[in-house]
Each structure stands twice: as structure tokens, then as C-alpha cells.
Design an enzyme around this catalytic site. Structure first.
Site, PDB file in Angstrom:
ATOM      1  N   ASP A   1      -0.454  41.061  -0.292  1.00  0.00           N
ATOM      2  CA  ASP A   1      -0.529  40.606  -1.677  1.00  0.00           C
ATOM      3  C   ASP A   1       0.847  40.078  -2.080  1.00  0.00           C
ATOM      4  OD1 ASP A   1      -3.143  41.210  -2.234  1.00  0.00           O
ATOM      5  OD2 ASP A   1      -2.719  43.241  -2.903  1.00  0.00           O
TER       6      ASP A   1
ATOM      7  N   ASP B   1      -4.760  46.491  -3.737  1.00  0.00           N
ATOM      8  CA  ASP B   1      -4.541  47.452  -4.822  1.00  0.00           C
ATOM      9  C   ASP B   1      -5.765  47.634  -5.715  1.00  0.00           C
ATOM     10  OD1 ASP B   1      -4.499  45.028  -6.125  1.00  0.00           O
ATOM     11  OD2 ASP B   1      -2.354  45.059  -6.562  1.00  0.00           O
TER      12      ASP B   1
ATOM     13  N   ASP C   1     -10.661  45.101  -3.460  1.00  0.00           N
ATOM     14  CA  ASP C   1      -9.983  44.969  -2.161  1.00  0.00           C
ATOM     15  C   ASP C   1     -10.547  45.940  -1.126  1.00  0.00           C
ATOM     16  OD1 ASP C   1      -8.182  42.934  -2.813  1.00  0.00           O
ATOM     17  OD2 ASP C   1      -6.800  44.346  -3.745  1.00  0.00           O
TER      18      ASP C   1
END
Length: 1020
Positions: A456, A758, A762
Site C-alpha cells: 500500500d 489494512d 483487503d
């Protein structure tokens, strides 16, 4: 050997192994000396199937209860409340109107009728002496009374095992039991023939060796268990937001009490059984309890919330009613605790290595015993005394049997699979200090093979400390980097536009502005929400006044798939208005109007649209995150069941949020590149923002591709085949895009993929990846539960540290295997060949037990706990196809074994001449020298084994205290055994010259090992 291992022991994966694969390798394993110890860290498949059956039974019961409650809802309305419940005296005396058992039965059975009889949720709030607005009073005495009556939010745990349990398990070793029996017989026969104490020396020597092996093994195993216990505590550190004494605060889920008011949002796990008090769009995933995959809408009509379920969408305030073992989750956990974690692929592979060597050792042991026994019988025949057997003959036969059994002890490397666990436990403990919490053992070793990291951007590559630094409102672009610039911004803008902006900021938010216990203002929420709220406050806005001026009708929380969030509010006059905010291009595409420089609503013409798009691009090119805020009046007819409109909005403004790159990220990405690990950025942000950050981090390079999720989605399989290896940045990606990318990398390109995540969405990608890395600060509980490793500081540099530790584990186990196989090969061949050629074994049972401990428990402690060095990140990753026992290892093993074998054979043949040994005890002196040389060969080989390819093996040797301590204690014990324990160990004290010669012969193994390392071989 590698093909045999892959065929019989290669079916177990790092994640999601089938029971058939887990069962297959167990059926192949043979020659197990101590099953209790050997299989301590493997899954108990029998217990697991029992627990699964019990879980299915529990799920069915709960599912029926849910269905019954749904049916009851249709009939219950309109019935008068029924009051046949009697409050127990001690509960009434404490000031409560309901007991724990009654509360538990209401929620567990979804009993709407019983809930209504207590006055609904409001009635229970009153009976639990709590407040919907202020929560529990924090008086210590009251909290203690509440805890005593309603219980604590902890689940039953298995009792910690004491040191003596590990001693008992170490004693279960079959070969040690046989040797103990031999020692007993040796004691009895020896005392009967030679008297006390001389006749007891051999037997007591074996007993002392057995006890030393048992206590050293038990101490090592006990230390491991304590490390796992500490890690288990860390895994369970989960906090939730509660209101107590009127203040929002974070508390551990284990400190929750009945009557607490808990704030839940998307991605949270429900921490206890309870009831819905208030909230919006709440969807709960109850699959962990009921097995039903469809989310359940929880609201005032269906207010039941069960511990262990997950918030899939929405947010709410919840009244805790039942905690700990009274909850459904607590009861279910009690049934699931005995199945254990799956074994790791490396543990399974080393079980295979131990099996192969064990079978070879067993054959050698049987043949050695047969040859030695045959020699004794031939001697008796030649002396014509085969009918006359003395106590000495019996003791000699017993010694032969003990030697054969001890060869099995040395040959079956029980320590191999356990060395993996030791190394993993050591690495996991150290990684905790480096801000990485490993949830699954296998992740530690898999991370060492990683070839790709999909990271990310926000919070991982960047600091996650966000501030609004630019804004475009009413067509004017303003820098708002400092408080003074922000303070004067309202004077440059129409009052109506500022009011609309503040209404949007303060109502359309997942955050909150509260006063903490010190009376200071505190902003709660994600870093993005906090940045926008801070911007609103710095404009002079009053959060509580704006919120009180209108009423929330509906809330749609931010969703990473939609990339927007929205609310509908009712204004003082009764009119209703929807506000939305999210990804700038997406919200701007939903707008038909904008606020002009006078604050009036104007049609969004092409020129203005181009200006706003150019503004978004210019903000993004400065590496700013951009958000667009917009509103639409929806009229009076809107209800909470209607969908919030998706177009026709009026653009209020665009804000640019600065989120600086974390210090050290660029260097960490460079380390990954030199280590052969490709770093890819996968983000939901604007592509220009993503590219700017990626260039700053060193991720986006010449020839690399940056692509948007919507473009990626429409590519054909052929196009993906060509495109995916070049992708370095994926922007505006959905969770499904991330999952697709990971799946293709793993299956089509055979990469070992680590993925960060997070959010709740996901979870599929984290589950699909070889290693799922969840963020400890920004991550939801759902993401953490799907992950294998939790990055506690959300920092990309920590991910690189995890990769370094993973490589260290893999290399350390290879070093230990190389060391142990060398000892195995030499000890087997020396004793076997000596028995066959000269009719006696140079190494006795006691000596072999000592050698076994040097190479097994102590060797594992020394080599499996080597800390990582930077050189590890200059090698290419092992990947999915690498052989564990490489050609480099076989080269080192054979070179060292050949040298040791030659030395021992030469000493056996010419040792007396070389050392000038004469006299009656010359054989004993020679065998002592051979034993001493053999041990020192292992000591120096242990040092050589620190590096499998590099010549310099001393670098960093003093940094590893465990290695130095093991080496030192081995030498000290060896000196004591030779000089002072001769009667027990069949040794005799050596002269200073003989000691120097033994040490020198051992030391010569080091330059030979260095020379062998210069022989080129294929690294695979």
C-alpha cells in the site's frame, strides 16, 4: 534426496494445506525416537476434526436460534411486556436489575420476547446501571463489583506447562529408555563381577549422559515454550473505543465489562455479546459463528450482536451484555483450542531428512551390532570357551548393544524439525522488537523466499501524518500550509461557501472531535478524516454546533470499492441534503454544478471542469492526496431505506492532503532491489499522486508501468501475461484488482508474493498471498485476522526487516543441517567401519551421547539463533523452486566429512606411533585422543558452518552471545569429561602436548573447509 523429499514431504504449503497433505507425510515418517517431542509443533488432526464437528454443531444451533428469532419478530409486536423474571438477591443488592445468565440467554437465543419483557435495549441500559451517552462510571469499586457479578472478557486458556513436563517428554525418547535399561543391566552385572564402585562406572556414565541430554533438551524446549507464550500475549492485544464517564477512550477488549458502551466501525470484530444501541447501515458477517456467508443487517428491529463476528459495513454504538466464556464465541473457542497450528513446510521437509537418515542409521546400527557380536563369538570359538561366559563377556555384549543403540541416537536427527521451531521462535521474538508480530510460524520462513512485495502507499510508504496544505474552493486555489494562511481563508471566500464547506466537513465524517480527560480537544478517526476535521476547525468551525444544527438521516461509510462516503442530513427547516466526499475524479464525475467565486451554484461547464481536473492533476503531481467534497439537496421525501444519490451533485471544493514519504523508505526499496525482490505499489489514490510518491521512493523506474485499476480490469489474459511483470504502480485499484494481481503473480509467474493490507476489503488478497502483512495501526481487526504478519508501526522498512529475518531463518536451518549431517556421516562411517574391520568401536555409548548433544540441542542453539546480517539482502531469493539441501551444502558436508574420516582412520592406524603411546592403557589413551579430536573437529566445524559460501567465518561471531556460550561450554565440558570423568566416559587424562595436538587437528578442519568452499558448484 531432494526428489524423495518433494515426492513424500513436499505437499504441505505455507498456508491452507489440505488435511490429506498433512496426513500423508505423517504416514511416511519412520524411525521416530520420541513422538511426543518430535510432533509437538504439528497439528493434531484428530483433535482438529473433533473441534470441526463441534463447531458445525454449534453453528447449526445458533443458525436455528437466529431463524426462530426472525420468525418471532413477525408476531411479537403488540404483545404486552411480561414480567415473570426474578432478580437474584445479590444482583439487586448491588444495584442491578438483571443477572448475567438472563442477559446471556437473551442475546444467545436472539429472544426478542424476553428482550421486550425487560423494556428493550433502553430497559437493559437502565438495569445495567449504565448510560447510553456517558457509558459506565469509572469508580474502581463499582467496576470490581460489576466484574464479580457479570464476569471478565477473557476466554479459558490451556494451563502453562511446567519445566518438569518438558523433562518428562524428553525422557519419552525410546533410544534413551533402551540405554537406561542397558545402564541398569551394566550396573547390576558390573557390581556383581567387579564390586562397588569400580563395577558401576560404565552404568553410571550412561545414566549421567542420559540425564545431561534430558535436562539440556528440556531447558531448550521450555525456553521455546516461554517465547511462544510471550508472542501469544502480543497477538491478543486488541483495543476498542468505549465511552466511560462521558469520555471516549481506548481499552483492551479483555477489560470490557457488561454495561460498557462500545463504538464499532467497519472492519472491527465484535468484542463481546451485546445489543445495538444506535448506528447506521450496520452489516455484520456472522460466518465465523453460524457458517452463513450472507451478512446480517443489525438495527433496532434486530439488535443482537455476537462476539467474534465482524462489522462488514456501517458503524454503531453497542451495549455489552455478556462477556468471556458466557459468550457464544467463548464457548466455540473452548472447542477449537486443541487442534494446533499447521506445521511449516520446512518442519515437514526436515522430518523427511530425519526419516531418511534415521532409516540408514538403523541399518548401520543393526549391522554394527551384528559384526561386533560375531567378533566376540569368533573369539570365544577360537578360545574354545563358547560354553563359558563370564560377567566381562556379558558386559562386552551389553556395550556392543549400547553402541548400536547410541548409533541410532546419533543417526536419527530428532533435532532437525525442532531446530526449525527453535529458529522461528528466536526470530519471532526478535522481530517483535523490530515491530513485526508474526501470527503464523510458516510466514517467517516463507518471507525469506519472497520475490515480490505488493505494498500500500498510505501509511506504509508514507508517514500517515496528514495535513491539508492546498484547497481549491469557489475556483480559487489557496495554500493552507500554515495556521495563519488558513485563518484568513474565510475572509477571501463567500460566507455561504464557507458554511457549506464546514457543514460538509463536520457532518460527512467518520471521525469525531471530543474533549479528553485532560480537557483538551482531541480528534478521533483515520488520519485522512483527522486532517480534514483539523482543516475545518482551523477555518474557525465549531464541530458540535454544526452537528447539532442538523440531524443525521443516513450514513454510508467510506468503502474502498466505491472510493466515496456519503451522509444525508435533515436541516432545521425540514429540508434534506446529501453530502459526499471521496476520490476527486470519481466525485467530480458525479457533479453537475459547482460553487462559483460568489458562492452561487453554477452549471459545471467544460472550461470549469477542465480547470478543476487540471487542479487535481497539479495537486497530485506534488504528491498530494486529493479529495473532492460535494452536496445535493434531496427534498423532503428521502427515507433511511433509500439509496444516497450518485450524481447531480454540486462541487464544494477540492483539498490536497500532504502525506510525506517515510524516512528510510527509499533506502529500503533499494535494499529490496539488490535482494532480487520486486516492490510494487498498489493504492487507491490518484495515478499522478501514486507516480510522484513511487518515483520519490524509487519504486517507479525507467521502463516500469503505472496503470489504473479500471484499465487493468479490462485486460485480456494474453495482455496481462505481458503487462504484469512490468507493473510497478497500480492506482485507483479496488480490492478485487489487488486480489487479481496477487493471484496472477503467484500462479502464472510462480512468484512468492507478500501483500500489505489494512482494510476489511483487503482480506481476500491477504488470504491469497503467500505472506499477508496487515498494518498494526491503520489495519482493521478483519485485516489482521487474515494476515500472517502484523507490521506494528505500519512502516515499509519493517517489511524489509521481516524479509531479512525470513532469509536468516532459512539460512540458519541450512547451516545447522549441514553441520548435523557432517557429524552423522562421520560418526556412522567411523563406528561402522571400525566395527567391521577391527572388531571394536572407537567411540563408546557415553561419548556418542555427548557428541549427539553437541550436534543436536547445542548445535541448534548455536547455529539456528544467528542474527541476520546485511549480506543476506545481497543474495537472490530462493523462490518457490529452490532445493533446501543445496549442492553447496553437499560440497561442504562431503569435504569436511572426508577430512574427519581420514584423520580418525589415520589415528586408529598410526596414532600410537604418532603420539608415542606405550603401556597397558595405550588403547584407552588412543581412543581418548580419537574422541577428543573428533569433538574438536565438530567445534571448529561449527564455526566453519556459520558461513556456507564465505571464507571469513569470524565476522560478527561475538555479536551472537548464544553461539559463544555454546562453544565455550562445549570446550569446558569436554575438558572435564577427559580429565576428571574418565571412569564414567571411558577416557583417561591427556597431557598438555596431546591436548594441543587434538585442538590443532580440529582446527585444521577450518582451512580445509575454506579450501572446499572455493570449489565451484552449481548453487542449486
Amino acid at each position: 534426496m531432494e526428489s524423495y523429499l518433494n515426492e513424500n514431504f513436499g505437499g504441505v504449503k505455507a498456508k491452507h494445506s489440505s488435511d490429506e497433505a498433512l496426513g500423508r507425510w505423517r504416514s511416511v515418517v519412520g524411525v521416530v525416537k520420541n513422538p511426543t517431542r518430535r510432533f509437538r509443533f504439528t497439528a493434531n488432526l484428530g483433535k482438529r476434526s473433533e473441534a470441526a464437528a463441534m463447531k458445525r454443531s454449534n453453528q447449526e444451533k445458533l443458525r436455528v436460534a437466529v431463524l426462530v428469532s426472525k420468525a418471532a419478530l413477525q408476531f411479537i409486536h403488540g404483545l404486552p411486556p411480561q414480567g415473570d423474571y426474578t432478580v437474584p438477591a445479590e444482583v439487586r443488592a448491588a444495584g442491578y436489575g438483571i443477572c448475567a445468565e438472563e442477559l446471556s440467554s437473551i442475546v444467545e437465543s436472539h429472544d426478542v420476547k424476553k428482550l421486550k419483557s425487560h423494556g428493550g435495549v433502553e430497559g437493559l441500559v437502565s438495569k445495567l446501571s449504565t448510560s447510553e451517552a456517558d457509558g459506565l462510571a469509572t469508580s474502581a469499586k463499582k467496576l470490581a463489583t460489576r466484574q464479580e457479578l457479570f464476569g471478565v472478557n477473557r476466554f479459558a486458556e490451556a494451563e502453562a506447562r511446567s519445566f518438569w513436563v518438558f523433562v518428562w517428554e524428553a525422557l519419552q525418547d525410546m533410544t534413551l529408555m533402551i540405554l537406561a535399561a542397558c545402564a541398569l543391566v551394566s550396573l547390576l552385572v558390573g557390581i556383581a563381577t567387579e564390586g562397588w564402585p569400580h563395577g558401576a562406572h560404565d552404568g553410571l556414565g550412561i545414566v549421567a549422559s542420559i540425564l545431561l541430554v534430558v535436562f539440556v533438551t528440556a531447558t531448550s524446549d521450555y525456553r521455546q515454550s516461554l517465547q511462544f507464550k510471550d508472542l501469544d500475549k502480543e497477538k491478543k492485544k486488541i483495543t476498542v473505543q468505549v465511552t466511560r464517564s462521558g469520555y471516549r477512550q481506548k481499552v483492551s477488549i479483555y477489560d470490557l465489562l457488561a454495561g460498557d458502551i462500545v463504538h464499532l466501525s467497519i472492519g472491527d470484530q465484535v468484542p463481546a455479546d451485546g445489543l445495538f444501541v444506535s448506528g447506521f447501515s450496520l452489516l455484520i458477517n456472522e460466518s465465523s459463528l453460524t457458517g452463513e456467508s450472507e451478512p446480517v443487517a443489525v438495527n433496532a428491529e434486530n439488535p443482537f450482536l455476537l462476539s467474534g463476528t465482524k462489522v462488514q459495513d456501517g458503524s454503531c454504538k453497542m451495549l455489552v451484555t455478556t462477556v468471556g466464556m458466557r459468550t457464544q464465541w467463548g464457548k466455540l473457542m473452548a472447542t477449537l483450542s486443541e487442534g494446533g497450528d499447521d506445521e511449516t513446510p520446512l518442519q515437514v521437509k526436515l522430518n523427511g531428512v530425519a526419516t531418511i537418515i534415521g532409516k540408514i542409521g538403523l541399518i548401520f546400527a543393526v549391522v554394527t551390532f551384528a559384526v561386533l557380536t560375531q567378533g566376540l563369538f569368533w573369539r570365544k570359538v577360537s578360545d574354545s570357551s563358547y560354553f563359558s561366559w563370564t560377567g566381562d563377556d556379558a558386559l562386552e555384549l551389553l556395550e556392543f548393544f549400547a553402541i548400536a543403540v547410541t548409533i541410532v541416537v546419533v543417526a536419527v536427527p530428532e533435532g532437525l524439525p525442532l531446530a526449525v521451531t527453535l529458529s522461528l521462535a528466536f526470530a519471532m521474538k526478535k522481530m517483535m522488537n523490530d515491530k513485526a508480530l508474526v501470527r503464523h510460524l510458516a510466514a517467517c520462513e516463507t518471507m525469506g523466499s519472497a520475490t515480490t512485495i505488493c505494498s500500500d502507499k498510505t501509511g506504509t510508504l508514507t508517514t500517515n501524518h496528514m495535513t491539508v496544505v492546498k484547497a481549491c474552493i469557489c475556483g480559487k486555489i489557496k495554500d493552507v500550509n500554515s495556521s495563519s494562511e488558513t485563518k484568513f481563508l474565510p475572509s477571501d471566500l463567500p460566507g455561504s461557501a464557507v458554511a457549506m464547506l464546514l457543514q460538509s466537513i463536520f457532518n460527512n465524517t467518520g471521525g469525531d472531535v471530543v474533549l479528553n480527560q485532560d480537557g483538551k480537544r482531541e480528534i478521533l478517526g483515520t488520519p485522512t478524516e483527522a486532517a480534514i476535521l483539523e482543516f475545518g476547525l482551523s477555518l474557525g468551525g465549531d464541530f458540535s454546533a454544526v452537528r447539532k444544527a442538523s440531524t443525521l438521516v443516513k450514513v454510508e461509510p467510506f468503502n474502498s470499492a466505491k472510493k466515496r462516503m456519503g451522509v444525508v442530513i435533515q436541516l432545521p427547516g425540514g429540508a434534506q441534503r446529501a453530502h459526499c466526499k471521496g476520490a476527486s475524479e470519481i466525485i467530480l464525475a458525479s457533479c453537475a454544478n459547482y460553487l462559483d467565486e460568489h458562492g452561487n451554484v453554477a452549471a459545471l461547464d467544460a472550461a470549469t471542469l477542465d480547470h478543476l481536473k487540471a487542479t487535481i492533476d497539479s495537486f497530485a503531481n506534488e504528491a498530494l492526496r486529493t479529495l473532492c467534497l460535494a452536496y445535493i439537496d434531496v427534498g423532503d421525501g428521502f427515507s433511511a431505506n433509500d439509496q444516497i444519490p450518485t450524481d447531480g451533485y454540486t462541487c464544494i471544493g477540492i483539498v490536497g492532503i500532504k502525506d510525506p514519504v517515510r524516512p528510510g523508505v527509499k533506502e529500503s526499496v533499494a535494499v529490496c532491489r539488490s535482494a532480487g525482490i520486486t516492490v510494487r505499489m498498489v493504492t487507491g489514490d490518484n495515478i499522478n499522486t501514486a507516480k510522484a510518491i513511487a518515483r520519490e521512493c524509487g519504486i517507479l523506474t525507467e521502463g516500469g508501468v503505472a496503470i489504473e485499476g479500471p484499465d487493468f480490469r479490462v485486460k485480456s489474459e494474453e495482455e496481462l501475461q505481458e503487462l504484469i511483470p512490468k507493473i510497478q504502480v497500480m492506482a485507483r485499484s479496488s480490492p478485487l484488482d489487488k486480489h487479481t494481481l496477487v493471484k496472477h503473480l503467484r500462479t502464472t509467474f510462480d512468484e512468492v508474493v507478500a501483500v500489505t493490507g489494512d482494510g476489511t476489503n483487503d482480506a481476500p488478497a491477504l488470504h491469497e498471498a503467500d505472506i499477508g502483512l496487515a498494518m498494526g495501526i491503520a489495519g482493521t481487526e478483519v485485516a489482521k485476522e487474515s494476515a500472517d504478519v502484523i507490521i506494528l508501526d505500519d512502516n515499509f522498512s519493517t517489511i524489509v526487516t521481516v524479509a531479512k529475518w525470513g532469509r536468516s531463518v532459512y539460512i540458519n536451518i541450512q547451516k545447522f543441517v549441514q553441520f548435523q549431517l557432517t557429524v552423522n556421516v562421520v560418526a556412522l562411517i567411523v563406528n561402522f567401519s571400525s566395527a567391521c574391520l577391527i572388531g571394536s568401536a572407537p567411540l563408546t555409548a557415553v561419548q556418542l551421547l555427548w557428541v549427539n548433544m553437541i550436534m543436536d540441542t547445542l548445535g541448534a542453539l548455536a547455529l539456528a539463533t544467528e542474527p541476520p546480517n546485511n549480506e543476506l539482502m545481497k543474495r537472490t531469493p530462493v523462490g518457490r523452486k529452490g532445493n533446501f539441501i543445496s549442492n553447496i551444502m553437499w560440497r561442504n558436508i562431503m569435504g569436511q566429512a572426508f577430512y574427519q574420516f581420514l584423520v580418525i582412520w589415520y589415528l586408529q592406524a598410526e596414532g600410537k606411533w604418532l603420539f608415542g603411546i606405550k603401556g597397558d592403557n595405550s588403547d584407552l589413551v588412543l581412543n581418548t585422543i580419537i574422541f577428543n579430536c573428533f569433538v574438536f573437529c565438530q567445534v571448529f566445524n561449527e564455526v566453519s558452518s556459520r558461513e556456507m559460501e564465505r571464507i571469513d567465518v569470524f565476522q560478527g561471531i561475538l555479536d551472537n552471545n548464544v553461539f559463544a556460550a555454546v562453544l565455550g561450554s562445549t570446550v569446558v565440558f569436554q575438558f572435564i569429561i577427559i580429565q576428571f570423568l574418565g571412569s564414567f566416559a571411558n577416557t583417561t587424562p591427556l597431557t598438555f602436548t596431546q591436548w594441543i595436538a587434538c585442538i590443532f587437528i580440529g582446527f585444521i578442519g577450518m582451512p580445509i573447509a575454506a579450501a572446499v568452499k572455493m570449489v565451484p558448484v552449481d548453487s542449486v
